[in-house]
Design an enzyme around this catalytic site. Structure first.
Site, PDB file in Angstrom:
ATOM      1  N   ARG A  67       0.845  -1.187   0.000  1.00 39.37           N
ATOM      2  CA  ARG A  67       0.000   0.000   0.000  1.00 39.37           C
ATOM      3  C   ARG A  67       0.882   1.239   0.000  1.00 39.37           C
ATOM      4  NH1 ARG A  67      -1.710   0.751   4.369  1.00 39.37           N
ATOM      5  NH2 ARG A  67      -1.138  -1.112   5.533  1.00 39.37           N
ATOM      6  N   TYR A 195      -1.574  -3.467  -6.737  1.00 38.19           N
ATOM      7  CA  TYR A 195      -1.376  -4.122  -5.439  1.00 38.19           C
ATOM      8  C   TYR A 195      -2.715  -4.238  -4.683  1.00 38.19           C
ATOM      9  CZ  TYR A 195      -0.421  -5.123  -0.666  1.00 38.19           C
ATOM     10  OH  TYR A 195      -0.480  -5.708   0.563  1.00 38.19           O
ATOM     11  N   GLY A 196      -2.907  -5.394  -4.037  1.00 36.59           N
ATOM     12  CA  GLY A 196      -4.158  -5.716  -3.344  1.00 36.59           C
ATOM     13  C   GLY A 196      -4.811  -4.557  -2.609  1.00 36.59           C
ATOM     14  N   LYS A 204      -9.584  -2.554   1.721  1.00 31.16           N
ATOM     15  CA  LYS A 204      -9.263  -1.396   2.562  1.00 31.16           C
ATOM     16  C   LYS A 204     -10.104  -0.174   2.181  1.00 31.16           C
ATOM     17  CE  LYS A 204      -6.093  -3.766   4.596  1.00 31.16           C
ATOM     18  NZ  LYS A 204      -6.328  -4.215   5.970  1.00 31.16           N
ATOM     19  N   HIS A 224     -10.429  -2.632  11.703  1.00 31.82           N
ATOM     20  CA  HIS A 224      -9.326  -3.437  11.167  1.00 31.82           C
ATOM     21  C   HIS A 224      -9.041  -4.559  12.163  1.00 31.82           C
ATOM     22  CE1 HIS A 224      -4.900  -3.397   9.537  1.00 31.82           C
ATOM     23  NE2 HIS A 224      -5.641  -4.243   8.882  1.00 31.82           N
ATOM     24  N   SER A 246      -1.050  -3.720  10.231  1.00 33.16           N
ATOM     25  CA  SER A 246      -0.778  -4.635   9.123  1.00 33.16           C
ATOM     26  C   SER A 246       0.504  -5.433   9.380  1.00 33.16           C
ATOM     27  CB  SER A 246      -0.611  -3.832   7.833  1.00 33.16           C
ATOM     28  OG  SER A 246      -1.728  -2.994   7.670  1.00 33.16           O
ATOM     29  N   ALA A 247       0.455  -6.711   9.015  1.00 33.36           N
ATOM     30  CA  ALA A 247       1.619  -7.597   9.113  1.00 33.36           C
ATOM     31  C   ALA A 247       2.151  -7.737  10.542  1.00 33.36           C
ATOM     32  CB  ALA A 247       2.728  -7.149   8.147  1.00 33.36           C
ATOM     33  N   CYS A 248       1.240  -7.757  11.530  1.00 39.43           N
ATOM     34  CA  CYS A 248       1.622  -8.001  12.929  1.00 39.43           C
ATOM     35  C   CYS A 248       0.999  -9.300  13.430  1.00 39.43           C
ATOM     36  CB  CYS A 248       1.186  -6.847  13.813  1.00 39.43           C
ATOM     37  SG  CYS A 248       2.209  -5.387  13.612  1.00 39.43           S
ATOM     38  N   ASP A 273      -9.053  -9.975   9.049  1.00 44.17           N
ATOM     39  CA  ASP A 273      -8.577  -8.619   8.755  1.00 44.17           C
ATOM     40  C   ASP A 273      -9.602  -7.516   9.027  1.00 44.17           C
ATOM     41  OD1 ASP A 273      -6.448  -6.934   7.782  1.00 44.17           O
ATOM     42  OD2 ASP A 273      -7.546  -6.678   5.912  1.00 44.17           O
ATOM     43  N   ARG A 365       2.082 -12.132  -0.843  1.00 43.21           N
ATOM     44  CA  ARG A 365       0.776 -12.503  -0.293  1.00 43.21           C
ATOM     45  C   ARG A 365       0.210 -13.770  -0.908  1.00 43.21           C
ATOM     46  NH1 ARG A 365      -1.739  -8.601   3.392  1.00 43.21           N
ATOM     47  NH2 ARG A 365      -0.218  -6.931   3.525  1.00 43.21           N
TER      48      ARG A 365
HETATM   49  C1  OXD Z   1      -3.005  -4.659   5.284  1.00 43.48           C
HETATM   50  C2  OXD Z   1      -3.637  -5.849   4.668  1.00 43.48           C
HETATM   51  O1  OXD Z   1      -2.130  -4.038   4.659  1.00 43.48           O
HETATM   52  O2  OXD Z   1      -4.487  -6.450   5.322  1.00 43.48           O
HETATM   53  O3  OXD Z   1      -3.380  -4.321   6.413  1.00 43.48           O
HETATM   54  O4  OXD Z   1      -3.345  -6.176   3.515  1.00 43.48           O
HETATM   55 MN    MN Z   2      -5.029  -5.444   7.159  1.00 42.22          MN
END
Ligand code: OXD
Ligand code: MN
Length: 580
Positions: A67, A195-196, A204, A224, A246-248, A273, A365
């Site tokens: 992102r 990108y997603g 998002k 979130h 994100s990514a935690c 998510d 991903r």
């Molecule tokens: C993020 C995702 O970036 O879920 O939070 O892809």
């Molecule tokens: Mn997320």
């Protein structure tokens, strides 16, 4: 045909000038055609048909892997409504700019019209979106991530209540990239990224940025958060929602496997998510997962960290920016076993363990249909959703935050969420490992100003008789040598167990300046390998660090001026008083 929808689609086609317009029906036949076309043009490589049936490997442009928050704008009519937590662009200027960017941008391409439903079909909590895109990759991913096609169109009927999203890859030029949201008109315009998080507009852009505004207006919440059900050996299931940046590790926690000490317990994944919550008639908050699939971070996923994810990716999944081995299976750093002797890396180059580079991009991903997850909750498609008993906030903090604490009440819990901070990760472009304040893990996703967002949280708390209990966790605390003190992953069940105990009115704890902290003896540690000294450190509240923390929180809160509810300042003052 819905006349409002038809005229909007005609208008976008006139602007973008595609070679053809295609309406997605969501059928299997269509999915196969789309994927075959993606293989034909080189976007997709089919994976090993025996090991990964229906699986595809894909690489994005190397400058388009995460992102891009600096290119993401909220174009509300008044800048104050966007708040300092977002980039604002004047909507009139934004529209002029977007008209130019999108003018003729789909020449020679197919324009896909994707009707999609966020949330279970037929649920009063669900919402319809329409994404127009010139990317077949987006179509294939949206089919996994949402209930897409004819069913969504049927649910929309002749209503004009749908989120309008227009997406074009453009020339994938970072310089012209923009993801613009118009909260008042529920519109999203995204240009220059595949990108997603920038391109799958249901995720998002709609389910968080636009939906958070709808939630404010309609008295519900778009958060979130993962949603997890924990079933006791007695057969009672309690649902918790948890917000992490994100990514935690949200996907890992959402798919947790209770350790051996928790014999007879079962975990059920509702979502990993996004969580939409609404006050229910019984005075509780009820939640749905608006998504229909998982778009998870691949690196670090293994049988140790997430055995359920490892099992679910083997069928009908799309891998983006991982490496691919010679036997055409996806590979990433942290996967079980030895690395392959040779692979193609995320940039399409030959890779060996000696290359000295990453085979998979840190934000690579997998896109996986929810139905692949063997511990998917039986309530996943329930139109009513599930009742939430606890909300858990979490950050990635080497110091300061203890393993877990419980807030005193909803207002204090809102403060705890508002004061959240975490070290940045590869999910967004920019420096990694820098501590930034990320309230409710919504910093990149709240579609309006944080002051009003916190006020909305307080309002929801007043509207429900039995609001969830609010907790804060930190799996990432380290010792003096920088080593993690807590084993994490399945062992996080030990913390969730204490959370459930607290929800049930039990769970021994100590009242501290920051909230209720468990007594080490109240955590089931059998088989965890965590030594008493480490446990002491994990639960320790360092007053001097917390005093520094309050100064940082005050600074941060100050940014939101008089939109900040006075209750948040009161909570900060009370924390200071308690810290002495
Ligand atoms: C993020 C995702 O970036 O879920 O939070 O892809
Ligand atoms: Mn997320």
């Amino acid at each position: 045909m819905n006349p409002v929808l038809k005229s909007w689609v005609d208008e976008i086609a006139a602007l973008t000038a595609p070679a053809s317009v295609y309406w997605c029906d969501g059928s299997d036949a269509e999915d196969q055609r789309i994927k075959a076309a993606l293989v034909a043009d080189g976007t997709f490589t089919p994976l090993n048909a025996e090991k990964f049936p229906g699986g595809f490997w894909s690489r994005s442009h190397p400058s388009d892997v995460a992102r891009t928050e600096q290119c993401t704008f909220i174009c509300s009519e008044h800048a104050e409504d966007t708040g300092p937590n977002n980039n604002w662009m004047d909507p009139v200027e934004a529209r002029q700019h977007l008209q130019k960017l999108f003018s003729g941008c789909m020449k020679g391409r197919t324009m896909y019209v994707i009707p999609y439903c966020m949330g279970p079909l037929g649920s009063p909590l669900s919402k319809i979106g329409i994404e127009i895109t010139d990317s077949a990759y987006v179509v294939a991913n949206m089919r996994i991530m949402s209930r897409m096609g004819k069913a969504a169109l049927d649910q929309l009927g002749n209503s004009n209540d749908f989120c309008r999203g227009v997406h074009s890859l453009g020339q994938l030029e970072p310089a012209s990239r923009i993801i613009a949201h118009f909260p008042e008109t529920r519109e999203i315009w995204s240009f220059g990224s595949g990108y997603g998080g920038n391109a799958l507009l249901g995720k998002k852009c709609f389910a968080l940025r636009i939906a958070s505004v709808q939630g404010r207006d309609e008295m519900w919440m778009a958060e979130h958060m993962l949603i997890l059900g924990l079933e006791s050996p007695a057969g009672e299931t309690i649902y918790v929602a948890a917000a992490f940046p994100s990514a935690c590790g949200k996907t890992n926690l959402a798919m947790l496997e209770p350790p051996a000490a928790f014999k007879g317990w079962k975990a059920w994944c509702v979502g990993d998510d996004i969580c939409w919550m609404r006050p229910g008639p019984d005075g509780r908050l009820w939640a749905i997962n608006p998504e229909a699939g998982f778009f998870g971070v691949a690196p670090g996923t293994s049988n140790k960290t997430n055995t359920n994810a490892m099992a679910m990716v083997h069928k009908n999944s799309i891998f983006t920016n991982t490496a691919m081995t010679d036997e055409k299976t996806p590979w990433w750093e942290g996967m079980d076993g030895a690395p392959p002797a040779h692979a193609i890396d995320w940039q399409g180059k030959d890779w060996t363990p000696e290359s000295g580079t990453k085979g998979a991009h840190p934000n690579s991903r997998f896109t996986v249909p929810a139905g692949n997850c063997k511990m998917l909750s039986p309530k996943f498609n329930d139109p009513m959703g599930v009742p939430i008993s606890a909300i858990i906030f979490g950050g990635r903090r080497a110091k300061t935050a203890p393993l877990v604490f419980q807030s005193f009440d909803w207002q204090h819990g809102t403060f705890v969420g508002a004061a959240m901070a975490s070290e940045t990760t590869a999910a967004a472009a920019g420096a990694v490992g820098v501590v930034r304040r990320d309230p409710m893990a919504m910093l990149p996703f709240c579609g309006y100003d944080f002051g009003s967002y916190f006020a909305h949280w307080l309002k929801v708390g007043k509207a429900v008789k039995n609001p969830p209990a609010v907790f804060h966790v930190n799996w990432f605390r380290t010792d003096a040598d920088g080593k993690f003190l807590w084993p994490g992953f399945g062992d996080n069940m030990r913390v969730l167990d204490w959370v459930l105990e607290r929800v049930a009115g039990r769970g021994e704890s100590e009242k501290t300046a920051i909230g209720w902290v468990p007594k080490a003896s109240s955590l089931k540690l059998e088989g965890s390998g965590v030594e008493p000294a480490a446990m002491k450190e994990l639960l320790h509240i360092d007053r001097s660090l917390w005093k520094q923390e309050t100064a940082d929180i005050e600074n941060f809160f100050g940014k939101f001026g008089d939109r900040m509810p006075k209750e948040m300042h009161t909570e900060l003052a009370s924390l200071r008083l308690r810290l002495g």
